[in-house]
Design a protein around this motif. Sequence first.
Motif, PDB file in Angstrom:
ATOM      1  N   ARG A 918      55.807   1.987   1.789  1.00  0.00           N
ATOM      2  CA  ARG A 918      56.375   0.974   2.686  1.00  0.00           C
ATOM      3  C   ARG A 918      57.683   1.444   3.320  1.00  0.00           C
ATOM      4  O   ARG A 918      58.364   0.651   3.966  1.00  0.00           O
ATOM      5  N   CYS A 919      58.011   2.722   3.136  1.00  0.00           N
ATOM      6  CA  CYS A 919      59.148   3.323   3.836  1.00  0.00           C
ATOM      7  C   CYS A 919      58.598   4.009   5.084  1.00  0.00           C
ATOM      8  O   CYS A 919      58.012   5.102   4.996  1.00  0.00           O
ATOM      9  N   GLU A 920      58.737   3.358   6.243  1.00  0.00           N
ATOM     10  CA  GLU A 920      58.020   3.775   7.442  1.00  0.00           C
ATOM     11  C   GLU A 920      58.323   5.202   7.865  1.00  0.00           C
ATOM     12  O   GLU A 920      57.426   5.993   8.143  1.00  0.00           O
ATOM     13  N   GLU A 921      59.601   5.557   7.925  1.00  0.00           N
ATOM     14  CA  GLU A 921      59.959   6.890   8.415  1.00  0.00           C
ATOM     15  C   GLU A 921      59.441   7.982   7.481  1.00  0.00           C
ATOM     16  O   GLU A 921      58.860   8.977   7.918  1.00  0.00           O
ATOM     17  N   GLU A 922      59.630   7.776   6.174  1.00  0.00           N
ATOM     18  CA  GLU A 922      59.161   8.771   5.205  1.00  0.00           C
ATOM     19  C   GLU A 922      57.640   8.866   5.219  1.00  0.00           C
ATOM     20  O   GLU A 922      57.066   9.957   5.079  1.00  0.00           O
ATOM     21  N   LYS A 923      56.985   7.726   5.407  1.00  0.00           N
ATOM     22  CA  LYS A 923      55.517   7.724   5.447  1.00  0.00           C
ATOM     23  C   LYS A 923      55.001   8.539   6.633  1.00  0.00           C
ATOM     24  O   LYS A 923      54.044   9.312   6.499  1.00  0.00           O
ATOM     25  N   GLU A 924      55.655   8.394   7.789  1.00  0.00           N
ATOM     26  CA  GLU A 924      55.234   9.165   8.963  1.00  0.00           C
ATOM     27  C   GLU A 924      55.432  10.664   8.740  1.00  0.00           C
ATOM     28  O   GLU A 924      54.583  11.477   9.109  1.00  0.00           O
ATOM     29  N   GLN A 925      56.561  11.038   8.148  1.00  0.00           N
ATOM     30  CA  GLN A 925      56.798  12.460   7.858  1.00  0.00           C
ATOM     31  C   GLN A 925      55.771  12.993   6.871  1.00  0.00           C
ATOM     32  O   GLN A 925      55.263  14.114   7.016  1.00  0.00           O
ATOM     33  N   PHE A 926      55.446  12.181   5.898  1.00  0.00           N
ATOM     34  CA  PHE A 926      54.456  12.564   4.891  1.00  0.00           C
ATOM     35  C   PHE A 926      53.097  12.838   5.541  1.00  0.00           C
ATOM     36  O   PHE A 926      52.455  13.865   5.286  1.00  0.00           O
ATOM     37  N   LEU A 927      52.663  11.942   6.426  1.00  0.00           N
ATOM     38  CA  LEU A 927      51.377  12.133   7.110  1.00  0.00           C
ATOM     39  C   LEU A 927      51.414  13.344   8.033  1.00  0.00           C
ATOM     40  O   LEU A 927      50.413  14.056   8.189  1.00  0.00           O
ATOM     41  N   PHE A 928      52.575  13.606   8.627  1.00  0.00           N
ATOM     42  CA  PHE A 928      52.709  14.783   9.491  1.00  0.00           C
ATOM     43  C   PHE A 928      52.560  16.068   8.677  1.00  0.00           C
ATOM     44  O   PHE A 928      51.906  17.015   9.105  1.00  0.00           O
ATOM     45  N   HIS A 929      53.178  16.109   7.490  1.00  0.00           N
ATOM     46  CA  HIS A 929      53.043  17.297   6.630  1.00  0.00           C
ATOM     47  C   HIS A 929      51.581  17.518   6.257  1.00  0.00           C
ATOM     48  O   HIS A 929      51.092  18.659   6.249  1.00  0.00           O
TER      49      HIS A 929
END
Length: 1302
Positions: A918-929
């Motif tokens: 539920r941490c939006e910015e970290e979640k997006e970075q995670f999916l990018f990795h």
Amino acid sequence: MSGTNAASGAAPCRFAHYFVICGIDTETGLEPDELAGENFEQSPLKRTFKSKVLAHYPENVEWNPFDQDAVNMLCMPKGLSFRTQADSREPQFHSFLITREDGSRTYGFVHTFYEEVTSPQICSAMQTLYQMHQAENPSSATPSSSSSSSMDSLASSLDEADSPSSSSCRSAACGGYDASRDTLYVSKALCLITPMPFMHGCRRFLSQMHRAVTAASPPPLPLESYVHNILYEVPLPPPGRSLKFHGVYEPIVCQRPGPGELPLADFPLGQTFTLLGVENLVQLFNCTLLEMQILLYSQDYQRLMTVAEGITTLLFPFQWQHVYVPILPASLLHFLDAPVPYLMGLQSKEGTDRSKLELPQEANLCFVDIDNHCIELPEDFPQFPNKPEFIQELSEVLLHYGISPVGGAPPTSVPTSSTTTTPGSVSTRHPGLKSQQALRELEDDGRNGNLGGEQLAVLELLQGNATLERLQALAKRTGVRVEALRGVGGEGEAQGGRTAVEEEELRNAKLNVQLREVFASRFTTMFADYEAFVIQSAPDLESWLTNREQMHNFDKASFLSDQPEPYLPFLSHFIETQMFATFIDNKIMSQWEEKEPLLRVFDGRIDKARLYNVRAPSLRSSNYQRCTILKESAQAIEQRLMKIDHTAIHPHLLDMKIGQGKYEQGFFPKLQSDVLSVGPTNNNRWSNRTATAQRRKDRHRQQTEHLTLDNDLKEKYMQEARSLGKNLRQPKLSDLSPAVIAQTNWKFVEGLLKECRMKTKRMLVEKMGREAVELGHGEANITGLEENTLIASLCDLLERIWSHGLQVKQGKSALWSHLLHYQAREEKLEQQQAESPVSNGPERRKSESSIGMPSLRASVIQDMRHIQSMGEIKTDVGRARAWIRLSLEKKLLSQHLKQLLSRQALTKKLYKRYAFLRCEEEKEQFLFHLLSLNTVDYFCFTSVFTTIMIPYRAVIIPIKKLSNAMTTSNPWVCVSGELGDSGVRQITKNVLEMTFDSAFRPHTHIVAMFKCQNLGKLTTVQLGHDNSGLLAKWLVDCVMVRNEITGHTYKFPCGRWLGKGVDDGSLERVLIGELALPNADEDSGRGCRTPDMQHSPGQTRRVSITSMGGRGYKPTSAQIQEAIGEAVNSICKHFHKPEKERGSLTILLCGEVGLVGALEQFFHNGFKSARLFQKTVFVWDFVEKAVAYMESADQMGDMQETAEPLGLTCVSLCHYVSAINSSPRNIGKDGKFQLLVCLGARDRLLIQWLPLLVECPVIQRMYEESALLRDRTTVNALIAVLQTLHDFPITLEASLVKGIDL
């Protein structure tokens, strides 16, 4: 302040830093402990109340600041405990540790006893609470035990049975508390906080302090004298020496290992083995090495501490680098939510079932139920090398000391506390048994071989002797052992003038060190050559610390290639752990600063082994090497304890105020703080020596500071560079505010994101390195093994991310649970609304070939259904990992998880606000990795699940311009892969499908759907028909085969006719295929061009060398010779790779640039194939005519004069050609030539056949003068090149040699 300074001056060398008293604060009264989870339905005597630190001496120590909240919480993890005269009030002992932020540890040892409550206010408050409880719960006032809540964990049910009031406990009044009739008791704790874990010494000192309070007569000196003595006048024993100091009644001896020995470990390892058994303990040890989540579970705090310290002690020379909380207070249960490796101990409540224990995630959890002597292991992890031999050696050591290696005793309702035996006891099962039932259980244990030495002694004494039964019950309370009872009968003191207690401590110390030496010996053997693989790449410490994250510090591939094959599964996982990385970091830093102590000892042992040449004969050998220094290690301990090196100053009278601290039996007095806050001034020689040494060390530090990094800067680098979660290693127990908890969770989120970035980067580097090797750059020996390890590590990381911040835990896999919730919602939506084909845009994936292959829908639900249909996978954890592998292989992992998390309402329902997901910015970075993993190809699903049934779609695409799109014959297909073949699959006649390409041009093709066991990577397709009907001739462009689960599509080029009287007359062809790449970016949606598959790669070469004329490109002589060299070189490279990395040999033999194609070009050079108005001639025709000439010459006798080897070669060629011609397969003339080349290469006959064909007179009629085959120099060069293949064992696929009888 002078007292504080004096107290802290010599603190690093003091035996104890603090003496602490915890209990009830009569001024604040009863305070419920909300953080411990208050249950108001319980009787007030069973509720949890807050304890306080009543006093601690000295006020503060500079080297070890006093953390009041943490000490209070760990001294009394469940708060205060109340009891009445009807309950057992046996004193209890447990220990704890606090890990500071820099990783250093402080140990605490706690003696808990019961003291009568004299405050009328407390008694009145308890009376009021009980009356309120009785009014609200009238049914609860039934005959029941009134034992308290928190101290149940530290008490034994057998102790309660022994208590004199156990019979009166049956009365109705015993269920509660009546101030007029009952006496109220409350728990109080005495604690010593020390820099080193001298568990036995501290235990005996605290026990004697309590005896001084409860004894009928006052102690010889005021209690302040003994506390002052141990705080200020007892030093730490120097390394390699022993020390004697004095308690209240008896002297206490402790010893410290020397610089070259294993570090101090005073917790009884024998008890750990007794509780768990050797098999379970080795499995737990393995899980700890692989940095899984370890949760210890017991009602007894000391058992939690003993097992935790025991298992971390055995890790030498490595150290646990993550969260380590052997006793987790009730108020800190949220730390179980940590998505990082941890080793924690959780106290179980009486009667609590394991199944009711809800844990955030169990996919990577090792659950250790200490009281029931069992463990629950994660599903998939490698075993420790030489495990059976390792267990055998440990068992022999245990048996030598009279301990059963099986371990465990019949579980009791409440396990016995370790304090019911005297200090140093190896086994804690059934001490002080009195009842006949308990005696029968003990006899059963004796028959089953489950008793150690002391228990067998108890058994022998108890049988048939009522007097000794009572003596044993008394011995339990007074600290006398069974061996001492024997001494009364005439044996006197134990050997060497030592008491039985000292003898037992010596025995335990020897057992400890011998068990640890067996473990240490395994690491010395496995890592004897580790130094050779450490990469020293930085010129100085500052540059190394600055670039730590970008540097490769250890040559993992080379190290693994040097290890025995059976060790590889374990070692490839272990060298990825944080503890191994820290070990290598310490090794690199040792070139600039002093060696870390564990590293120094380990390197010394390796040097010693190398000196005696122990390692050399066993290099790359998996033979088990036993420990050779067991006797010497035990002798070193015994010598120190037999000859005392140092004796501390005796306790003495202090300058105290008269009249304070008056002795009152049963009550611990209030100590005079003024005499305990000040240490001795000049009367202590060791203190002066320590101060001098400290000043010398300070001067040295000041001199070298300008040469090294600034300490603050260095610490900053170390915090950032050394480990992902060093700041997560130990939660600070003292601060439990919501802000700090939020801060901790934020650190977890940052740590998870950083770990994801590093793991994906590592996976890409390893995979790209492997592909570079396949292109001929460099060398990699075990990348396949490393790849599987990294993927398993990624699965573990995803499980930890999905388990962070769960609202309610459901199932063992948090990821699969989320997927099931998603599936249920999506299927419900599908039922509610009719499917709309227009709305499928975002979930559609561009097909690999738009001709004949309809797009596979990129659906989370569809992939889940594939996994759910696999009967081989039985657990949720297994299904989650299979789904991850499948998504990774399909290059859809990031897309699938993005789709899963797009349902925000579901995510909010399942996860708390602070959760990673539920941490939006970290979640997006995670999916990018994760998206970056799409740049490389994985077969991690296909290669692991080899026995599952998979549906395949085969599409046969004809060349419409030159032939009929349909055929009247009965076609069939057989698909082969690395794991097997599909068998012959008949295709229904004229099953035509019509599709349109992007330019709306129609295409027809034949489709076959079949299901068979996983074939692995596909290699060949056999395609044929029975030549029936009017339209039997069939010109096939290619065959496409797709795995309908993974979506991998393989293209098998043909470009040839199938039919009698056309081309080479073949009714069956063996096609060689390779993985087809996607045409375009799946997200672009564009592709307005003719698909590449319309131009079959095989057509160019085939057309140029077959009956379809010489219209194609004709290679020059130099190009042909170069092609042959490249083909042979590729085969040589194939065999120089490790077997697991080789891929398909068939492609190298028969593929587009394979050996067969190159030799076809050689034989076609100068060949007179095209005849005007005549039938086309093939290379096979030349071979047949040459064989016919040899056979006729043999019959006429011309061959009899040739040399014997040449005659045998001629016979072999004729035999092979005859076998190929007599085969029932209709593979055509080019197919027969391909088969001859493959068989000749396999049987090493090609270079013998070539001279026969060159010498045959037929060659002059069928080849031009300039042909390569008529040039002796070129033929000799060809023979020399082919000669290199004789070094390799070439094996042919069954699809190539089917039907050939040789």
